[in-house]
Design a protein around this motif. Structure first.
Motif, PDB file in Angstrom:
ATOM      1  N   THR A   1       2.435   5.552  -6.267  1.00  9.66           N
ATOM      2  CA  THR A   1       1.324   4.668  -6.637  1.00  9.66           C
ATOM      3  C   THR A   1       1.629   3.962  -7.954  1.00  9.66           C
ATOM      4  OG1 THR A   1      -0.260   6.036  -5.438  1.00  9.66           O
ATOM      5  CG2 THR A   1      -1.151   4.579  -7.143  1.00  9.66           C
TER       6      THR A   1
ATOM      7  N   THR B   1       0.834  -1.204   0.000  1.00  3.83           N
ATOM      8  CA  THR B   1       0.000   0.000   0.000  1.00  3.83           C
ATOM      9  C   THR B   1       0.867   1.252   0.000  1.00  3.83           C
ATOM     10  OG1 THR B   1      -0.067   0.147   2.415  1.00  3.83           O
ATOM     11  CG2 THR B   1      -1.787  -1.197   1.330  1.00  3.83           C
ATOM     12  N   LEU B   2       0.271   2.333  -0.428  1.00  6.20           N
ATOM     13  CA  LEU B   2       0.972   3.622  -0.422  1.00  6.20           C
ATOM     14  C   LEU B   2       1.426   4.006   0.989  1.00  6.20           C
ATOM     15  CD1 LEU B   2       1.957   6.139  -1.931  1.00  6.20           C
ATOM     16  CD2 LEU B   2      -0.350   7.086  -1.670  1.00  6.20           C
ATOM     17  N   PRO B   3       0.566   3.891   2.018  1.00  5.42           N
ATOM     18  CA  PRO B   3       1.038   4.244   3.369  1.00  5.42           C
ATOM     19  C   PRO B   3       2.238   3.415   3.833  1.00  5.42           C
ATOM     20  CG  PRO B   3      -1.355   4.134   3.345  1.00  5.42           C
ATOM     21  CD  PRO B   3      -0.877   3.606   2.017  1.00  5.42           C
TER      22      PRO B   3
ATOM     23  N   LYS C   1       5.339   4.771   1.989  1.00  8.22           N
ATOM     24  CA  LYS C   1       5.725   6.075   2.531  1.00  8.22           C
ATOM     25  C   LYS C   1       6.366   5.938   3.910  1.00  8.22           C
ATOM     26  CE  LYS C   1       3.107   9.676   1.799  1.00  8.22           C
ATOM     27  NZ  LYS C   1       1.951  10.583   1.647  1.00  8.22           N
TER      28      LYS C   1
ATOM     29  N   THR D   1       6.339  12.091   4.624  1.00  7.17           N
ATOM     30  CA  THR D   1       5.141  12.542   5.339  1.00  7.17           C
ATOM     31  C   THR D   1       4.233  13.422   4.492  1.00  7.17           C
ATOM     32  OG1 THR D   1       6.400  14.377   6.256  1.00  7.17           O
ATOM     33  CG2 THR D   1       6.228  12.375   7.610  1.00  7.17           C
ATOM     34  N   THR D   2       4.723  13.883   3.340  1.00  6.56           N
ATOM     35  CA  THR D   2       3.896  14.728   2.483  1.00  6.56           C
ATOM     36  C   THR D   2       3.292  13.889   1.360  1.00  6.56           C
ATOM     37  OG1 THR D   2       5.667  15.308   0.946  1.00  6.56           O
ATOM     38  CG2 THR D   2       5.452  16.681   2.939  1.00  6.56           C
ATOM     39  N   SER D   3       2.364  14.479   0.633  1.00  6.84           N
ATOM     40  CA  SER D   3       1.731  13.770  -0.483  1.00  6.84           C
ATOM     41  C   SER D   3       2.359  14.153  -1.826  1.00  6.84           C
ATOM     42  CB  SER D   3       0.226  14.065  -0.492  1.00  6.84           C
ATOM     43  OG  SER D   3       0.013  15.453  -0.652  1.00  6.84           O
ATOM     44  N   ASP D   4       3.487  14.825  -1.805  1.00  6.17           N
ATOM     45  CA  ASP D   4       4.136  15.299  -3.028  1.00  6.17           C
ATOM     46  C   ASP D   4       4.448  14.183  -4.038  1.00  6.17           C
ATOM     47  OD1 ASP D   4       4.069  17.725  -1.750  1.00  6.17           O
ATOM     48  OD2 ASP D   4       6.235  17.828  -1.364  1.00  6.17           O
ATOM     49  N   SER D   5       4.802  13.010  -3.547  1.00  9.33           N
ATOM     50  CA  SER D   5       5.221  11.917  -4.430  1.00  9.33           C
ATOM     51  C   SER D   5       4.180  10.802  -4.521  1.00  9.33           C
ATOM     52  CB  SER D   5       6.544  11.328  -3.928  1.00  9.33           C
ATOM     53  OG  SER D   5       7.549  12.316  -3.933  1.00  9.33           O
ATOM     54  N   ASP D   6       2.973  11.032  -4.032  1.00  6.77           N
ATOM     55  CA  ASP D   6       1.967   9.967  -3.995  1.00  6.77           C
ATOM     56  C   ASP D   6       1.643   9.395  -5.362  1.00  6.77           C
ATOM     57  OD1 ASP D   6       1.918  10.369  -1.289  1.00  6.77           O
ATOM     58  OD2 ASP D   6      -0.213  10.879  -1.173  1.00  6.77           O
ATOM     59  N   GLU D   7       1.499  10.228  -6.354  1.00  4.99           N
ATOM     60  CA  GLU D   7       1.157   9.749  -7.697  1.00  4.99           C
ATOM     61  C   GLU D   7       2.271   8.869  -8.258  1.00  4.99           C
ATOM     62  OE1 GLU D   7       0.183  11.543 -12.112  1.00  4.99           O
ATOM     63  OE2 GLU D   7      -0.377  12.747 -10.364  1.00  4.99           O
TER      64      GLU D   7
END
Length: 180
Positions: A24, A4-6, A9, A15-21
């Protein structure tokens, strides 16, 4: 997906969502790569295999771990589930099926196995191998094509490979090596 993404990370201490895409996308790619490398799927699904009879009372399943058997036929004849160790029929285990009072009669594609196999929850070591593969791809994006780098008189050598040594060791245990 194998992780999973969490969880990725947390491993990368992000801790930021900057690299979430990006992460994923890497999770999807790493999961597909691992399944391809292992020559198998890990999620729960139904399988129907048409196999050659061996003349013995045991066959290995093509996918594992097996959680349920829907049907077994030999030469078009259904084999019932065995009620106990004395009753004729089949018993199954994670990797194999055993017949009592029957045989997988020799023949070409004369045995049909229908069963459910896979992991309801991905084993932790397999998930960690996926996390490490994602992290490796994520970290190497800033040094694509570089094997080493010299700074202030010191040379740093980078790992170049498709899988880390620890991920390869884990995945080797899950790899399907026997063709069905």
């Amino acid at each position: 997906m194998l992780t999973t993404l969490p969880n990725v990370k947390a491993w990368l201490n992000l801790t930021t969502s900057d690299s979430d895409e990006l992460l994923t996308r890497l999770i999807v790619a790493a999961s597909r790569f691992i399944e391809s490398w292992c020559n198998r799927s890990f999620g729960v699904q139904e399988y129907t295999e048409h196999r050659n009879g061996t003349g013995s009372d045991m066959l290995m399943f093509g996918a594992w771990p097996v959680t349920a058997v829907t049907s077994i036929t030999v030469n078009g004849r259904p084999i019932p589930a065995a009620a106990d160790f004395d009753t004729p029929g089949y018993r199954f285990y994670d990797l194999s099926v055993v017949l009592q009072g029957y045989q997988f009669v020799r023949g070409r594609r004369n045995v049909t196995l229908t069963y459910t196999a896979g992991y309801a929850a991905i084993p932790p070591d397999l998930e960690q191998a996926c996390i490490e593969t994602v992290a490796l791809r994520f970290k190497e994006r800033d040094r694509i094509g570089h094997q080493s780098k010299s700074l202030a008189g010191e040379t740093v050598t980078f790992f170049i490979g498709e899988l880390s040594h620890s991920a390869r060791a884990v995945l080797s245990q899950y790899k399907k090596v026997v063709p069905i």
